[in-house]
Design an enzyme around this catalytic site. Structure first.
Site, PDB file in Angstrom:
ATOM      1  N   GLU A  96      -8.335  -8.210 -15.971  1.00 25.68           N
ATOM      2  CA  GLU A  96      -7.401  -9.359 -15.187  1.00 25.68           C
ATOM      3  C   GLU A  96      -7.644  -9.671 -14.177  1.00 25.68           C
ATOM      4  O   GLU A  96      -8.344  -9.307 -13.198  1.00 25.68           O
ATOM      5  CB  GLU A  96      -5.946  -8.510 -15.188  1.00 25.68           C
ATOM      6  CG  GLU A  96      -5.074  -8.108 -16.333  1.00 25.68           C
ATOM      7  CD  GLU A  96      -4.031  -7.349 -16.260  1.00 25.68           C
ATOM      8  OE1 GLU A  96      -3.294  -7.525 -17.543  1.00 25.68           O
ATOM      9  OE2 GLU A  96      -3.642  -6.709 -15.291  1.00 25.68           O
ATOM     10  N   CYS A 109      -7.696 -13.314  -6.964  1.00 30.69           N
ATOM     11  CA  CYS A 109      -8.001 -11.971  -6.735  1.00 30.69           C
ATOM     12  C   CYS A 109      -8.533 -11.453  -8.052  1.00 30.69           C
ATOM     13  O   CYS A 109      -8.384 -11.691  -9.427  1.00 30.69           O
ATOM     14  CB  CYS A 109      -6.439 -11.280  -6.928  1.00 30.69           C
ATOM     15  SG  CYS A 109      -6.765  -9.407  -6.852  1.00 30.69           S
ATOM     16  N   CYS A 116     -11.450   1.664 -13.039  1.00 35.12           N
ATOM     17  CA  CYS A 116     -11.717   2.095 -11.926  1.00 35.12           C
ATOM     18  C   CYS A 116     -12.014   3.743 -12.107  1.00 35.12           C
ATOM     19  O   CYS A 116     -11.507   4.391 -12.642  1.00 35.12           O
ATOM     20  CB  CYS A 116     -10.677   1.878 -10.883  1.00 35.12           C
ATOM     21  SG  CYS A 116     -11.146   2.016  -9.298  1.00 35.12           S
ATOM     22  N   CYS A 120      -7.166   6.756  -7.474  1.00 37.77           N
ATOM     23  CA  CYS A 120      -6.173   6.788  -6.366  1.00 37.77           C
ATOM     24  C   CYS A 120      -4.840   7.048  -6.732  1.00 37.77           C
ATOM     25  O   CYS A 120      -4.313   6.606  -7.672  1.00 37.77           O
ATOM     26  CB  CYS A 120      -6.010   5.330  -5.406  1.00 37.77           C
ATOM     27  SG  CYS A 120      -7.930   5.125  -4.663  1.00 37.77           S
ATOM     28  N   CYS A 123      -2.132   4.033  -7.711  1.00 38.30           N
ATOM     29  CA  CYS A 123      -2.503   2.686  -8.467  1.00 38.30           C
ATOM     30  C   CYS A 123      -2.430   3.091  -9.898  1.00 38.30           C
ATOM     31  O   CYS A 123      -3.096   3.976 -10.349  1.00 38.30           O
ATOM     32  CB  CYS A 123      -4.201   2.434  -7.920  1.00 38.30           C
ATOM     33  SG  CYS A 123      -4.653   1.261  -8.447  1.00 38.30           S
ATOM     34  N   GLY A 167     -11.138  -2.148 -10.090  1.00 35.85           N
ATOM     35  CA  GLY A 167     -12.231  -1.638  -9.910  1.00 35.85           C
ATOM     36  C   GLY A 167     -12.736  -1.523  -8.340  1.00 35.85           C
ATOM     37  O   GLY A 167     -11.965  -1.893  -7.625  1.00 35.85           O
ATOM     38  N   GLU A 168     -13.777  -0.931  -8.006  1.00 34.54           N
ATOM     39  CA  GLU A 168     -14.442  -0.757  -6.796  1.00 34.54           C
ATOM     40  C   GLU A 168     -15.608  -1.709  -6.551  1.00 34.54           C
ATOM     41  O   GLU A 168     -16.524  -1.289  -7.017  1.00 34.54           O
ATOM     42  CB  GLU A 168     -14.706   0.799  -6.293  1.00 34.54           C
ATOM     43  CG  GLU A 168     -15.313   1.150  -5.197  1.00 34.54           C
ATOM     44  CD  GLU A 168     -14.819   0.421  -3.993  1.00 34.54           C
ATOM     45  OE1 GLU A 168     -13.589   0.528  -3.685  1.00 34.54           O
ATOM     46  OE2 GLU A 168     -15.624  -0.234  -3.326  1.00 34.54           O
ATOM     47  N   SER A 199     -13.198  -5.679  -1.011  1.00 33.53           N
ATOM     48  CA  SER A 199     -12.037  -4.825  -0.647  1.00 33.53           C
ATOM     49  C   SER A 199     -12.935  -3.550  -1.049  1.00 33.53           C
ATOM     50  O   SER A 199     -13.228  -3.380  -2.303  1.00 33.53           O
ATOM     51  CB  SER A 199     -10.739  -4.864  -1.090  1.00 33.53           C
ATOM     52  OG  SER A 199     -10.110  -3.978  -0.660  1.00 33.53           O
ATOM     53  N   SER A 221      -9.249  -0.047   2.407  1.00 39.40           N
ATOM     54  CA  SER A 221      -8.152   0.485   2.063  1.00 39.40           C
ATOM     55  C   SER A 221      -8.058   1.905   2.557  1.00 39.40           C
ATOM     56  O   SER A 221      -8.573   2.659   2.027  1.00 39.40           O
ATOM     57  CB  SER A 221      -8.083   0.311   0.431  1.00 39.40           C
ATOM     58  OG  SER A 221      -8.182  -0.871  -0.322  1.00 39.40           O
ATOM     59  N   LEU A 222      -7.371   1.807   3.693  1.00 42.84           N
ATOM     60  CA  LEU A 222      -7.204   3.059   4.543  1.00 42.84           C
ATOM     61  C   LEU A 222      -6.136   4.100   3.974  1.00 42.84           C
ATOM     62  O   LEU A 222      -6.354   5.162   3.617  1.00 42.84           O
ATOM     63  CB  LEU A 222      -7.104   2.715   5.869  1.00 42.84           C
ATOM     64  CG  LEU A 222      -7.292   3.803   6.957  1.00 42.84           C
ATOM     65  CD1 LEU A 222      -8.467   4.595   6.690  1.00 42.84           C
ATOM     66  CD2 LEU A 222      -7.099   3.421   8.400  1.00 42.84           C
ATOM     67  N   HIS A 223      -4.983   3.528   4.077  1.00 45.30           N
ATOM     68  CA  HIS A 223      -3.537   4.187   3.607  1.00 45.30           C
ATOM     69  C   HIS A 223      -3.233   5.600   4.114  1.00 45.30           C
ATOM     70  O   HIS A 223      -2.102   5.923   3.996  1.00 45.30           O
ATOM     71  CB  HIS A 223      -3.768   4.420   1.970  1.00 45.30           C
ATOM     72  CG  HIS A 223      -4.202   3.059   1.198  1.00 45.30           C
ATOM     73  ND1 HIS A 223      -3.615   2.128   1.404  1.00 45.30           N
ATOM     74  CD2 HIS A 223      -5.009   3.182   0.210  1.00 45.30           C
ATOM     75  CE1 HIS A 223      -4.047   1.053   0.381  1.00 45.30           C
ATOM     76  NE2 HIS A 223      -5.169   1.732  -0.192  1.00 45.30           N
ATOM     77  N   ASN A 297       4.040  -1.119  -5.025  1.00 47.82           N
ATOM     78  CA  ASN A 297       4.572  -1.820  -6.291  1.00 47.82           C
ATOM     79  C   ASN A 297       4.763  -0.755  -7.123  1.00 47.82           C
ATOM     80  O   ASN A 297       3.732  -0.079  -7.709  1.00 47.82           O
ATOM     81  CB  ASN A 297       3.511  -2.973  -6.525  1.00 47.82           C
ATOM     82  CG  ASN A 297       3.388  -4.088  -5.658  1.00 47.82           C
ATOM     83  OD1 ASN A 297       4.514  -4.842  -5.338  1.00 47.82           O
ATOM     84  ND2 ASN A 297       2.263  -4.279  -5.274  1.00 47.82           N
ATOM     85  N   CYS A 340      -0.439  -5.991  -6.420  1.00 46.92           N
ATOM     86  CA  CYS A 340      -1.705  -4.997  -6.220  1.00 46.92           C
ATOM     87  C   CYS A 340      -1.157  -3.790  -6.890  1.00 46.92           C
ATOM     88  O   CYS A 340      -0.302  -3.173  -7.001  1.00 46.92           O
ATOM     89  CB  CYS A 340      -1.436  -4.502  -4.528  1.00 46.92           C
ATOM     90  SG  CYS A 340      -1.514  -5.929  -3.604  1.00 46.92           S
TER      91      CYS A 340
HETATM   92  N1  SAH Z   1     -11.135  -0.423  -5.041  1.00 46.14           N
HETATM   93  C1  SAH Z   1     -10.771  -1.555  -4.157  1.00 46.14           C
HETATM   94  C2  SAH Z   1     -10.360  -2.676  -4.620  1.00 46.14           C
HETATM   95  C3  SAH Z   1      -8.791  -2.682  -5.117  1.00 46.14           C
HETATM   96  S1  SAH Z   1      -7.820  -3.694  -4.034  1.00 46.14           S
HETATM   97  C4  SAH Z   1      -9.985  -0.923  -2.692  1.00 46.14           C
HETATM   98  O1  SAH Z   1      -9.579   0.071  -2.998  1.00 46.14           O
HETATM   99  O2  SAH Z   1      -9.938  -1.700  -1.775  1.00 46.14           O
HETATM  100  C5  SAH Z   1      -6.671  -3.364  -4.515  1.00 46.14           C
HETATM  101  C6  SAH Z   1      -5.551  -2.918  -3.049  1.00 46.14           C
HETATM  102  O3  SAH Z   1      -4.213  -2.686  -3.757  1.00 46.14           O
HETATM  103  C7  SAH Z   1      -6.100  -1.804  -2.533  1.00 46.14           C
HETATM  104  O4  SAH Z   1      -5.857  -1.818  -1.203  1.00 46.14           O
HETATM  105  C8  SAH Z   1      -5.312  -0.686  -3.482  1.00 46.14           C
HETATM  106  O5  SAH Z   1      -5.155   0.586  -2.507  1.00 46.14           O
HETATM  107  C9  SAH Z   1      -3.795  -1.488  -3.148  1.00 46.14           C
HETATM  108  N2  SAH Z   1      -2.946  -0.854  -4.304  1.00 46.14           N
HETATM  109  C10 SAH Z   1      -3.265   0.081  -5.585  1.00 46.14           C
HETATM  110  N3  SAH Z   1      -2.297   0.480  -6.030  1.00 46.14           N
HETATM  111  C11 SAH Z   1      -1.061  -0.357  -5.324  1.00 46.14           C
HETATM  112  C12 SAH Z   1       0.427  -0.354  -5.693  1.00 46.14           C
HETATM  113  N4  SAH Z   1       0.884   0.570  -6.561  1.00 46.14           N
HETATM  114  N5  SAH Z   1       1.245  -0.848  -4.682  1.00 46.14           N
HETATM  115  C13 SAH Z   1       0.545  -1.484  -3.659  1.00 46.14           C
HETATM  116  N6  SAH Z   1      -0.844  -1.599  -3.294  1.00 46.14           N
HETATM  117  C14 SAH Z   1      -1.312  -0.946  -4.225  1.00 46.14           C
END
Ligand code: SAH
Length: 371
Positions: A96, A109, A116, A120, A123, A167-168, A199, A221-223, A297, A340
């Site tokens: 997608e 995007c 992937c 995580c 996700c 994907g990464e 990203s 993507s730190l989180h 989300n 996302c």
């Molecule tokens: N693998 C890469 C590219 C994916 S980017 C990365 O991790 O950066 C997608 C972004 O959306 C990332 O920051 C991811 O952590 C975030 N994301 C994933 N699932 C999500 C969700 N359910 N709600 C909000 N953000 C989310």
């Protein structure tokens, strides 16, 4: 020659296309002309490339093709966000990509892998498992399809690209770099390097390599501000812990005029407290950066809930008060699962993770989902 045995010109960035042409005794500027036909005018039919010699066109027709993924389905959200489901590999696998239209820009995007590997915990792409890397043609093909569809609709084309789809990207390094080269090439999509963002969840050795080969924007993507929590949310952290990730961030920006965008998904009661905010500031405060807070989300059976808007505001105000530019990302396209972490495509999972995931869901049947 069968269609699939022909060389797909979308697989080549400028340097690769020039050497492909050179190997056939053609001058480099011919490669640039073909790039303009393909990427700038959206022409895939060599017969229409009228400024090329007849013999060159004949050779291209017999040996080459311009093949983007096939559009299976298109959806449009009530907020204007658009999503394309694209077939790669016949019809077995689909990916997608999502267009986020704003007043003065069209951000696409783009996906880099079918599924992937990183898994995580928050996700939904992760739950589907992993199939394979996308090729350069399949990555740039997303830009090619959407850009030229927009132009055909009388709209302006793609102005920004974020490698934030499925994907990464840094685990598919070479194909992603070639695609990014085409996005920023004057004979390709001519996007400025600030309008293309890669990203990553923090593949440290690849971040170090990246610093030397391209100058596009980097998002991390730190989180979570510490290893305990990040190990749980982003399992890749067990391999490349926060301290190493921060060192890689420093070397990406130090000595360059660069900034990193840190992404931080706001999970209710998990990583959204003021204590987290304080530790986050201590962690990233010394790096030229900005912070994107992403409201979580939700998707069916998610283990997390989104933080309350007031909690997100409080977090944002604290971090911003310490001098870090902080914005809360507005969720877009969630009515068509285009937000996302909601991209899943459709594909055969080779990691067998989706089967394990589906089995694990049984425990949630009828139970309100919480951590
Ligand atoms: N693998 C890469 C590219 C994916 S980017 C990365 O991790 O950066 C997608 C972004 O959306 C990332 O920051 C991811 O952590 C975030 N994301 C994933 N699932 C999500 C969700 N359910 N709600 C909000 N953000 C989310």
């Amino acid at each position: 020659m069968s269609i699939s045995a022909k060389t797909n010109l979308l697989d080549f960035d400028r340097a690769a296309l020039e050497s492909f042409f050179a190997a056939h005794g053609e001058k480099p500027f011919r490669a640039r002309q073909v790039m303009q036909w393909v990427h700038q005018r959206g022409v895939a039919d060599f017969a229409r490339m009228t400024d090329l010699s007849k013999s060159l066109r004949a050779w291209l027709e017999s040996e080459c093709r311009v093949a983007a993924p096939r559009i299976l389905e298109q959806q449009r959200s009530t907020d204007g966000t658009r999503k394309w489901l694209l077939a790669v590999d016949g019809s077995e696998n689909a990916i997608e990509c999502v267009l986020i239209p704003e007043k003065s820009r069209h951000t696409l995007c783009v996906s880099s892998q079918v599924g992937c590997m990183l898994n995580c915990s928050f996700c939904s792409t992760a739950k589907q498992g992993f199939n394979r890397n996308l090729t350069t043609a399949e990555i740039i093909g997303q830009v090619y399809l959407v850009h030229h569809q927009l132009l055909a609709e009388g709209e302006s084309g793609v102005t920004n690209v974020v490698m934030m789809g499925m994907g990464e990207p840094l685990l598919n390094f070479d194909a992603v770099i070639a695609a990014v080269n085409l996005m920023t090439d004057d004979f390709g999509y001519a996007l400025s390097k600030r309008r293309v963002t890669i990203s990553t969840a923090g593949v440290v050795p690849a971040m170090e390599r990246l610093a030397g080969v391209t100058d596009v924007a980097l998002a991390v993507s730190l989180h979570a501000p510490d290893d305990d929590l990040r190990d749980e949310l982003v399992p890749l952290n067990r391999k490349y812990p926060v301290s190493e990730l921060m060192r890689a961030c420093h070397s990406y920006v130090d000595g360059y005029n660069r900034k990193i965008t840190f992404e931080y998904v706001m999970l209710d009661g998990v990583n959204d407290g003021l204590e987290h905010a304080r530790r986050l500031v201590a962690l990233i405060g010394g790096i030229p950066c900005k912070l994107n807070l992403i409201p979580f989300n939700p998707y069916p059976h998610a283990r997390y809930r989104p933080s309350a808007p007031a909690t997100i505001d409080r977090f944002r105000e604290y971090v911003a008060g310490k001098g870090i530019i902080t914005v809360t990302r507005r969720p877009r396209g969630d009515d068509i699962d285009a937000a996302c972490g909601q991209l899943v495509g459709a594909f055969r999972d080779r990691s067998r993770r989706s089967a394990r995931y589906r089995a694990s869901l049984n425990q949630f049947e009828g139970v309100p989902v919480a951590r």
